[in-house]
Design a protein around this motif. Structure first.
Motif, PDB file in Angstrom:
ATOM      1  N   ILE A  89     -58.511  20.913 -15.364  1.00  0.00           N
ATOM      2  CA  ILE A  89     -59.801  21.199 -15.203  1.00  0.00           C
ATOM      3  C   ILE A  89     -60.641  20.419 -14.137  1.00  0.00           C
ATOM      4  N   PRO A  90     -61.312  20.799 -13.403  1.00  0.00           N
ATOM      5  CA  PRO A  90     -61.954  22.208 -13.192  1.00  0.00           C
ATOM      6  C   PRO A  90     -61.153  23.050 -12.022  1.00  0.00           C
ATOM      7  N   GLN A  91     -60.108  22.453 -11.359  1.00  0.00           N
ATOM      8  CA  GLN A  91     -59.542  22.952 -10.167  1.00  0.00           C
ATOM      9  C   GLN A  91     -58.872  24.161 -10.608  1.00  0.00           C
ATOM     10  N   ARG A  92     -58.591  24.465 -11.880  1.00  0.00           N
ATOM     11  CA  ARG A  92     -58.082  25.760 -12.277  1.00  0.00           C
ATOM     12  C   ARG A  92     -58.835  26.944 -11.901  1.00  0.00           C
ATOM     13  N   PHE A  93     -60.392  26.741 -12.168  1.00  0.00           N
ATOM     14  CA  PHE A  93     -61.171  27.808 -11.599  1.00  0.00           C
ATOM     15  C   PHE A  93     -61.816  27.952 -10.349  1.00  0.00           C
ATOM     16  N   TRP A  94     -61.479  26.729  -9.417  1.00  0.00           N
ATOM     17  CA  TRP A  94     -61.762  26.830  -8.062  1.00  0.00           C
ATOM     18  C   TRP A  94     -60.719  26.340  -7.166  1.00  0.00           C
ATOM     19  N   PRO A  95     -59.431  27.156  -7.145  1.00  0.00           N
ATOM     20  CA  PRO A  95     -58.227  26.759  -6.545  1.00  0.00           C
ATOM     21  C   PRO A  95     -58.560  26.577  -5.014  1.00  0.00           C
ATOM     22  N   GLY A  96     -57.989  25.586  -4.631  1.00  0.00           N
ATOM     23  CA  GLY A  96     -58.285  25.018  -3.298  1.00  0.00           C
ATOM     24  C   GLY A  96     -59.652  24.528  -2.876  1.00  0.00           C
ATOM     25  N   GLY A  97     -60.609  24.648  -3.784  1.00  0.00           N
ATOM     26  CA  GLY A  97     -61.904  23.875  -3.758  1.00  0.00           C
ATOM     27  C   GLY A  97     -62.314  22.745  -3.814  1.00  0.00           C
ATOM     28  N   LEU A  98     -61.254  22.107  -4.658  1.00  0.00           N
ATOM     29  CA  LEU A  98     -61.616  20.595  -5.140  1.00  0.00           C
ATOM     30  C   LEU A  98     -60.224  19.696  -4.627  1.00  0.00           C
ATOM     31  N   ASP A  99     -59.728  20.127  -3.771  1.00  0.00           N
ATOM     32  CA  ASP A  99     -58.534  19.477  -3.338  1.00  0.00           C
ATOM     33  C   ASP A  99     -58.651  17.740  -2.785  1.00  0.00           C
ATOM     34  N   PHE A 100     -59.794  17.660  -2.336  1.00  0.00           N
ATOM     35  CA  PHE A 100     -60.054  16.416  -1.776  1.00  0.00           C
ATOM     36  C   PHE A 100     -60.832  15.563  -2.605  1.00  0.00           C
ATOM     37  N   ILE A 101     -61.494  16.135  -3.650  1.00  0.00           N
ATOM     38  CA  ILE A 101     -62.515  15.234  -4.538  1.00  0.00           C
ATOM     39  C   ILE A 101     -62.969  16.212  -5.645  1.00  0.00           C
ATOM     40  N   GLY A 102     -62.683  15.628  -6.891  1.00  0.00           N
ATOM     41  CA  GLY A 102     -63.131  16.571  -8.183  1.00  0.00           C
ATOM     42  C   GLY A 102     -62.239  17.183  -8.834  1.00  0.00           C
ATOM     43  N   GLN A 103     -60.728  17.082  -8.374  1.00  0.00           N
ATOM     44  CA  GLN A 103     -60.001  17.601  -9.257  1.00  0.00           C
ATOM     45  C   GLN A 103     -59.591  17.007 -10.481  1.00  0.00           C
ATOM     46  N   SER A 104     -58.739  17.488 -11.324  1.00  0.00           N
ATOM     47  CA  SER A 104     -58.548  16.916 -12.861  1.00  0.00           C
ATOM     48  C   SER A 104     -57.989  15.515 -12.677  1.00  0.00           C
ATOM     49  N   HIS A 105     -56.780  15.317 -11.655  1.00  0.00           N
ATOM     50  CA  HIS A 105     -56.454  14.097 -11.356  1.00  0.00           C
ATOM     51  C   HIS A 105     -57.254  13.071 -10.979  1.00  0.00           C
ATOM     52  N   HIS A 106     -58.135  13.158 -10.135  1.00  0.00           N
ATOM     53  CA  HIS A 106     -59.184  12.252  -9.669  1.00  0.00           C
ATOM     54  C   HIS A 106     -60.187  11.859 -10.711  1.00  0.00           C
ATOM     55  N   LEU A 107     -60.538  12.931 -11.654  1.00  0.00           N
ATOM     56  CA  LEU A 107     -61.385  12.863 -12.799  1.00  0.00           C
ATOM     57  C   LEU A 107     -60.755  11.875 -13.802  1.00  0.00           C
TER      58      LEU A 107
END
Length: 566
Positions: free
Chosen positions: A481-499
Motif C-alpha cells: 500500500i498504496p502502490q497496489r491502487f496506482w500501479p506505476g504512479g508511485l514508482d519514484f516517491i510514495g511507494q510502500s517501501h519508501h514509506l
C-alpha cells in the motif's frame, strides 16, 4: 557453433544482448552476421540498430565496441520510446545514436560518439529536436556547454518555433536559461507559432509570480524592476521552490519492469529500474539520479548521519567512556548505524547482478537482525520497570539474541530459496521472525505504557509514537500500500517501501530520544543497579554479528553449490 534462429528469435537475441550489455554474445552474433550491424531491429514500438539500442540502454562499452570493431553507421536512424513526465510513452522518430544518448542523459556516450565517431551534432529528428535540446531538457549544463563548444546550433527550434529557451524556462532551469540568454544571446522576445515567448512558458506553470521573478533568470538585461521587500521574498520563494522541483526533475532511469530480470521486479512498480551488469561507478552515480530506490537510499543515508550526530550528542551528556551505565546506549546506537548502512548500500548497489542482489539483501537482513537486538537491549535496561528488569534481565538478552539470529536466518533462507513468482510463504518467512523480534523487543515499552497515567510524559509519547509508526510502516510494506491502487504512479516517491523506510527512520529517532528521557527520569534507579559489563555489552553485539556473517556465508556457499550442480 553458429546461431540457427528464426527472425523473431534473432531480434530477441540481439535486443537482449544489447539491453543487458552482453558484449560477447553480441560479438559472436555480429561476426556470423556482419550485414546485420546496421539492421533495424524491432522491439515493441522501437526500431533501432544495435548502436542506437546500446545508447538507449546506456552501455558505453557496447557503444565503443560497435564503433571500433564494426564501424557501425553512426548516422543510421531509428525510432525509440521515452517516458514523459506523466509516465506516458512518447515516440521519437528519425533519431540518431547521438540524439538517443542525449535523450537518456548519458554525457559519457555523447562525448564518445562525437570524439570517436564524428557524429552529426546538429541532426534533426522528425520533430526537429536536437541533441542540444535533449541536454536542455535534462538540465545538463555541462552537456549543453560541451555541445556548443563542438558546434551545436543553440538557435535551432523545434517544430512550431519552440526554442530551447522556451523549453528551459518552462521546465524551471535558471542555470540553462542564464547561459542561453547571457552567454549565447538567445532572443528572449522570440515567439512560437502561437505567438508566445519564453516568459509566457515560465509564468504558465507558475514558475514566477511576476516580472520580478523573471529578472532572476535575466539578471543582466537592462530592465527596470522595483526591488522592494515583497520582490525579495518572492525571489527567495522561487529559489526554494526551484530547488525542490529540481529533485523532481532529476534525470531518471528509463528501464521498466520488462527490461530487468524478474528477481529485481517489485510488485506494482513499473518504472525506474536500473540496468544490470554495469560498472560499479554506474550504481554509485545513481545516488544522484531518480530511480525507484532513490528514496530508500537517501532516507537511510540521512539515518546514518543523524545517528552519528546522536552518538556525539549523547556522548557529550552521558560521557560514554566514564559512565558504564551508558554502554547499552552505545550498543544500540551502533546497531542502528550498522542497520542504516546495510540498508542504504543494499538498495544502492543490489541491481548490479542477481548474485550481488541476493548478497546485498542478505547483508541488509544482518542490519535488521542487529537493530532488533539493539532495540531490545536498549529497552530492557533503560525503559523496563524495575520488577521486570530484575526478573528477566539476562534471560531477556539471551532470548533476544536467539530471535535476532532466527530473523537473519529465515530472511536469508527466503531470499535464496524462493524464486519469482514468489509464493506467500516467502513473505511469511521474512515478516514472521522480524515481527516476533520486534514484539519481543518492545515488551518493556508496552509494560511501561500500560502503567502510565495521562497526560503522558515526553518519553512515553516517544515510545507510543515509535510503536504506532512501526505498525503503520509494516502495514504499508506488507500489503504493498498504496502502490497496489496506482500501479506505476508511485514508482519514484510514495511507494510502500519508501514509506516503510521513512517510518523506520522516525521510529529510530523516537526510540533514541524516548530512551534518553527514560535515562534522565530513572537515573537514580539505574545508578543503583550493578554496572553493565563491557564484555557483555560489546560481546553480545559482536557475537550476533559473527552468527549473522556465518549465516550469510552459508547461504552464499549453498547458492554456489546449487548453481554448480545444475
Amino acid at each position: 557453433m553458429s546461431f540457427q534462429l528464426s527472425a523473431i528469435n534473432d531480434e530477441e537475441l540481439v535486443h537482449d544482448a544489447v539491453r543487458y550489455g552482453h558484449i560477447i554474445s553480441l560479438e559472436v552474433y555480429l561476426n556470423q552476421n556482419p550485414k546485420c550491424i546496421n539492421k533495424l531491429y524491432t522491439y515493441g514500438k522501437s526500431q533501432w540498430t544495435p548502436l542506437i539500442a546500446a545508447c538507449f540502454y546506456q552501455h558505453e562499452h557496447v557503444v565503443r565496441m560497435l564503433l571500433t570493431n564494426y564501424k557501425s553507421n553512426i548516422e543510421a536512424l531509428g525510432t525509440i520510446t521515452l517516458n514523459s513526465i506523466d509516465n506516458r510513452l512518447d515516440l521519437a522518430e528519425e533519431v540518431s545514436a547521438l540524439w538517443t544518448a542525449g535523450a537518456v542523459n548519458n554525457f559519457d556516450i555523447v562525448k564518445l560518439l562525437i570524439e570517436n565517431g564524428n557524429a552529426n551534432i546538429n541532426h534533426l529528428i522528425k520533430t526537429h529536436s536536437t541533441t542540444l535540446r535533449a541536454a536542455c531538457y535534462h538540465n545538463n549544463l555541462k552537456m549543453v556547454k560541451y555541445l556548443i563548444e563542438h558546434g551545436a546550433n543553440p538557435y535551432q527550434s523545434k517544430k512550431g518555433n519552440y526554442t530551447n529557451l522556451m523549453l528551459s524556462a518552462g521546465r524551471q532551469y535558471p542555470a540553462i536559461v542564464n547561459y542561453l540568454v547571457n552567454e549565447l544571446k538567445c532572443n528572449i522576445n522570440e515567439r512560437d507559432e502561437n505567438g508566445q515567448t519564453a516568459l509566457y512558458y515560465a509564468t504558465e506553470i507558475e514558475i514566477m509570480f511576476d516580472t520580478t521573478r523573471f529578472s532572476y533568470y535575466f539578471s543582466t538585461i537592462p530592465v527596470s524592476f522595483e526591488h522592494d521587500i515583497s520582490a525579495r521574498l518572492q525571489r527567495l520563494y522561487f529559489r526554494v521552490r526551484s530547488t525542490f522541483i529540481s529533485f523532481q526533475n532529476m534525470s531518471r532511469y528509463p528501464y521498466t519492469f520488462n527490461d530487468v530480470p524478474p528477481l529485481f521486479v517489485e510488485s506494482f512498480i513499473l518504472h525506474g529500474y536500473r540496468s544490470i551488469h554495469q560498472p560499479w561507478s554506474y550504481y554509485w552515480k545513481s545516488l544522484f539520479h531518480k530511480h525507484n530506490e532513490t528514496i530508500n537510499v537517501w532516507s537511510h543515508l540521512i539515518g546514518i548521519l543523524y545517528m552519528g550526530y546522536l552518538l556525539y550528542y549523547y556522548n557529550q551528556r552521558l560521557k560514554f567512556y566514564e559512565n558504564s551505565h551508558s554502554w547499552p546506549f552505545v550498543v544500540s546506537l551502533c546497531t542502528a548505524i550498522i542497520m542504516f548502512i546495510c540498508s542504504a548500500f543494499a538498495h544502492l548497489l543490489h541491481s548490479k547482478s542477481e548474485r550481488i542482489h541476493r548478497t546485498c539483501f542478505a547483508i541488509d537482513y544482518v542490519g535488521v537482525s542487529l537493530h532488533g537486538f539493539g532495540s531490545g537491549f536498549l529497552h530492557i535496561y533503560y525503559s523496563a520497570p524495575q520488577w521486570y528488569y530484575d526478573k528477566i534481565q539476562y534471560q531477556y538478552v539471551f532470548i533476544l539474541l536467539l530471535f535476532g539470529i532466527l530473523a537473519c536466518f529465515l530472511n536469508c533462507f527466503a531470499q535464496y530459496y524462493f524464486h519469482p513468482p514468489y509464493p506467500p510463504l516467502k513473505r511469511i518467512c521474512q515478516f514472521l521472525p522480524c515481527g516476533i523480534l520486534w514484539i519481543y523487543s518492545i515488551i518493556p515499552l508496552i509494560i511501561g505504557l500500560i502503567s502510565c497515567r495521562f497526560p503522558l510524559d515526553l518519553s512515553s509519547i516517544c515510545h507510543l509514537g515509535q510503536v504506532i509508526l512501526f505498525l503503520i510502516g509494516a502495514t504499508f510494506f506488507a500489503f504493498d500500500i498504496p502502490q497496489r491502487f496506482w500501479p506505476g504512479g508511485l514508482d519514484f516517491i510514495g511507494q510502500s517501501h519508501h514509506l516503510f523506510h521513512l517510518c523506520i527512520y522516525f521510529v529510530t529517532v523516537c526510540q533514541m530520544h524516548g530512551v534518553y528521557w527514560d535515562y534522565e527520569k530513572n537515573q537514580k534507579i539505574l545508578d543503583q543497579r550493578s554496572k553493565p559489563d563491557l564484555i557483555f555489552c560489546a560481546g553480545s553485539m559482536i557475537s550476533l554479528i559473527l552468527w549473522d556473517i556465518v549465516i550469510v556465508w552459508y547461504f552464499q556457499r549453498w547458492l554456489r553449490e546449487k548453481h554448480h550442480v545444475y
